[in-house]
Design a protein around this motif. Sequence first.
Motif, PDB file in Angstrom:
ATOM      1  N   LEU A 571       0.823  -1.208   0.000  1.00 23.98           N
ATOM      2  CA  LEU A 571       0.000   0.000   0.000  1.00 23.98           C
ATOM      3  C   LEU A 571       0.859   1.260   0.000  1.00 23.98           C
ATOM      4  O   LEU A 571       0.496   2.264  -0.624  1.00 23.98           O
ATOM      5  CB  LEU A 571      -0.936  -0.003   1.208  1.00 23.98           C
ATOM      6  CG  LEU A 571      -2.065  -1.042   1.174  1.00 23.98           C
ATOM      7  CD1 LEU A 571      -2.983  -0.882   2.364  1.00 23.98           C
ATOM      8  CD2 LEU A 571      -2.875  -0.917  -0.120  1.00 23.98           C
ATOM      9  N   MET A 572       1.998   1.233   0.688  1.00 21.31           N
ATOM     10  CA  MET A 572       2.895   2.388   0.662  1.00 21.31           C
ATOM     11  C   MET A 572       3.415   2.631  -0.754  1.00 21.31           C
ATOM     12  O   MET A 572       3.696   3.767  -1.138  1.00 21.31           O
ATOM     13  CB  MET A 572       4.064   2.173   1.623  1.00 21.31           C
ATOM     14  CG  MET A 572       3.703   2.345   3.092  1.00 21.31           C
ATOM     15  SD  MET A 572       3.159   4.029   3.492  1.00 21.31           S
ATOM     16  CE  MET A 572       4.696   4.935   3.300  1.00 21.31           C
ATOM     17  N   GLY A 573       3.526   1.561  -1.526  1.00 20.77           N
ATOM     18  CA  GLY A 573       3.953   1.703  -2.914  1.00 20.77           C
ATOM     19  C   GLY A 573       2.840   2.210  -3.819  1.00 20.77           C
ATOM     20  O   GLY A 573       3.103   2.632  -4.949  1.00 20.77           O
ATOM     21  N   GLN A 574       1.598   2.159  -3.340  1.00 25.20           N
ATOM     22  CA  GLN A 574       0.455   2.585  -4.147  1.00 25.20           C
ATOM     23  C   GLN A 574       0.062   4.034  -3.896  1.00 25.20           C
ATOM     24  O   GLN A 574      -0.559   4.675  -4.750  1.00 25.20           O
ATOM     25  CB  GLN A 574      -0.765   1.694  -3.848  1.00 25.20           C
ATOM     26  CG  GLN A 574      -0.570   0.217  -4.128  1.00 25.20           C
ATOM     27  CD  GLN A 574      -0.338  -0.076  -5.595  1.00 25.20           C
ATOM     28  OE1 GLN A 574      -0.962   0.528  -6.470  1.00 25.20           O
ATOM     29  NE2 GLN A 574       0.570  -0.999  -5.872  1.00 25.20           N
ATOM     30  N   VAL A 575       0.371   4.564  -2.708  1.00 20.34           N
ATOM     31  CA  VAL A 575      -0.181   5.863  -2.312  1.00 20.34           C
ATOM     32  C   VAL A 575       0.239   6.999  -3.243  1.00 20.34           C
ATOM     33  O   VAL A 575      -0.451   8.022  -3.325  1.00 20.34           O
ATOM     34  CB  VAL A 575       0.208   6.205  -0.851  1.00 20.34           C
ATOM     35  CG1 VAL A 575      -0.471   5.273   0.122  1.00 20.34           C
ATOM     36  CG2 VAL A 575       1.721   6.166  -0.657  1.00 20.34           C
TER      37      VAL A 575
END
Length: 692
Positions: A571-575
């Motif tokens: 998710l940190m890679g998606q934000v």
Amino acid sequence: MSKDLLLEIGCEEIPARFVDDAAAQLKDKLSGWLKENRVQYNHCKTYATPRRLAVCVTGVSERQEDVYKEVRGPAEKIAKLEDGTWSKAAQGFAKKQGVNPDQLVLKEVKGENYVFAKIHQPGKRTAELLLEGIPSLMNQFHFPKTMRWNSRVRFIRPVRWLVCLLGDEIIPVRWAGLTAGNQTRGHRFLGSEAVIPEAGAYEEVLNQQFVLADVEARRNAILNQLKRLEEEKGWVIPTEEGLLKEITHLVEYPTVLYGQFDEEFLILPREVLVTTMREHQRYFPVEDKNGQLLPYFVTVRNGNDQYLETVARGNEKVLRARLSDARFFYEEDLKLALDDAVQKLDQIVYQDELGSLGDRVRRLGALAAQLADRISLSEKERSQLKRAAQICKFDAVTQMVGEFPELEGIMGRTYALNAGEETEVAETVYEHHLPRFSGDALPGRRIAGLLSLADKMDAIVSSFGIGIQPTGSQDPYGLRRKAQGIIQILLAEDYHALSLKQLWQLSLAQLEEAGLLQKRPGELEKELHEFFALRLRTVLQEKEIRYDVIDAVLASDLSRPVHVVEKARVLMGQVGREAFKEEVEGFTRVARLAKNAGDSTPDPSLFREDAEKTLYRRLEEVKTGYQKAEKQQDFRAMYEALAQMAPDIHHFFDRVMVMVEEEEIKRNRLALLSDITRLIHRFADFNQIVFA
């Protein structure tokens, strides 16, 4: 114009473990007070010794900044009478703001006129502010333990003098029955009272009184002297950071010296010698170039270099007595058979409500065996695990551990090897205590890891089961530390097959069967879930995961910590992606409506609109892709599978009315949304994600 500000609190000797925090509080509170009171300054520097806490602030303005502001009052229609004079409302507003009605002005705000008062509040002298502010600031300290002496004030130790200077001006602050002046006190034996002519001279004045007030300077003085001694003697002096920090906070004027002890004591295990020197005497051990202990020790005197031979002889005498006791304990313990020691565990009460230590050891063995069924262990490993579980706590009855509790496990390994136990078993007796703190080594053997998990989980669950839980800063049984250890182990590759939830359920079942629970298992499961969620939150924060992402993944299943961490990373890679917001909006919109659905599943035959048929087909495709990625533990692919639904979700809401009057159609559409939500929540709760 600016000056330096000095505030010193002179105390009785402060315990070393509290010095850093106390100094940090003083700096934070004083700098915070200066900012709050609009007093400009350049830099804060703290000083700390066992007898004093001080902060020197450079470039402090002599006056606080003036305040210029406009305050809005009532609207013009209320503020003015028909004749154009100010109404009572306007006059009351002016009086409240401390201005004359003639000073009021009108300004337009969003198409309507309002009365404004322009206020100029001149700044006060910093010296005046300090007189009132410092006493209040001093009452805001927080310590684990405090003392009260000749006043109502509580502090870490009795306060004996105060210094408060703004440049060369004395600020006569009154606190704890004392009035601040410009006189400090030097070293208890080598120094005397001394006048500080102005704030910037503080460090120099104390140096003349045999006090190195700068913590870093004192630490470096110790290290430099140790280095010179190493070079002179050809020694290696291991400087364990915790011990170095403690000694730094125990002395004001450090002088390094060395002593020796009889070589016959070198027959004792290294850990015994080092623990006796470090933990009990605050000595540094001495090694040769090959890492072998030598019959010497190094200590730090709080004073100068006079009569060092006498000081060394006194320390040698004390250490000799300590090592003689240790040798006696060691030799007596070697006479004790392991199985006899294990039987003695039944005579040691673990907790009144939980039985003996022997009862606990038997629980650990059973729980470790159950965990072994969930990972592939060879028959030999199972046999070694069984034996290690039987004897893992036997050293609790030894005299050495009774005298040196910190050697538990270490002595167990030593005595087990001496008794002829297999190396794997003996090492497991030690390693099952790992990790003992955050960042500590993990067990190096799988059987040790399983026994460590069983040990820590039993301690946590049994404590919760009788109503013992950490509260605030209180955690006398170290349950938070044990929980953190469990998570660290489960994050290691060898233990990915184990579930956190299964662990506590197995432990709960054991305790319930033994009749040791004082709460219902369901209630305890909820408490344990919250407890471990907080520990996982700490792990994720240390990995610099955003708070909302942490909330999202923790709201899903936290049974396997490694999965939680990997989901958070994905998710940190998606934000940062533009499409992420649109995807999350789709997920959350579905989840909001799905709350109105029951447990039913959608019936494709009841779909009427093309958009709902398309979304259903997409859901079935995504389920297949998600499950495949889940089996492969490919968390990026799991999210990408979910993201494929986003366009169809938005198209569905653009074309389909969910809450229609026909009950059967409405329920079927809600069931579709509920089915989607259940799949999404297997990954995370996207309602927690926050967008700027």
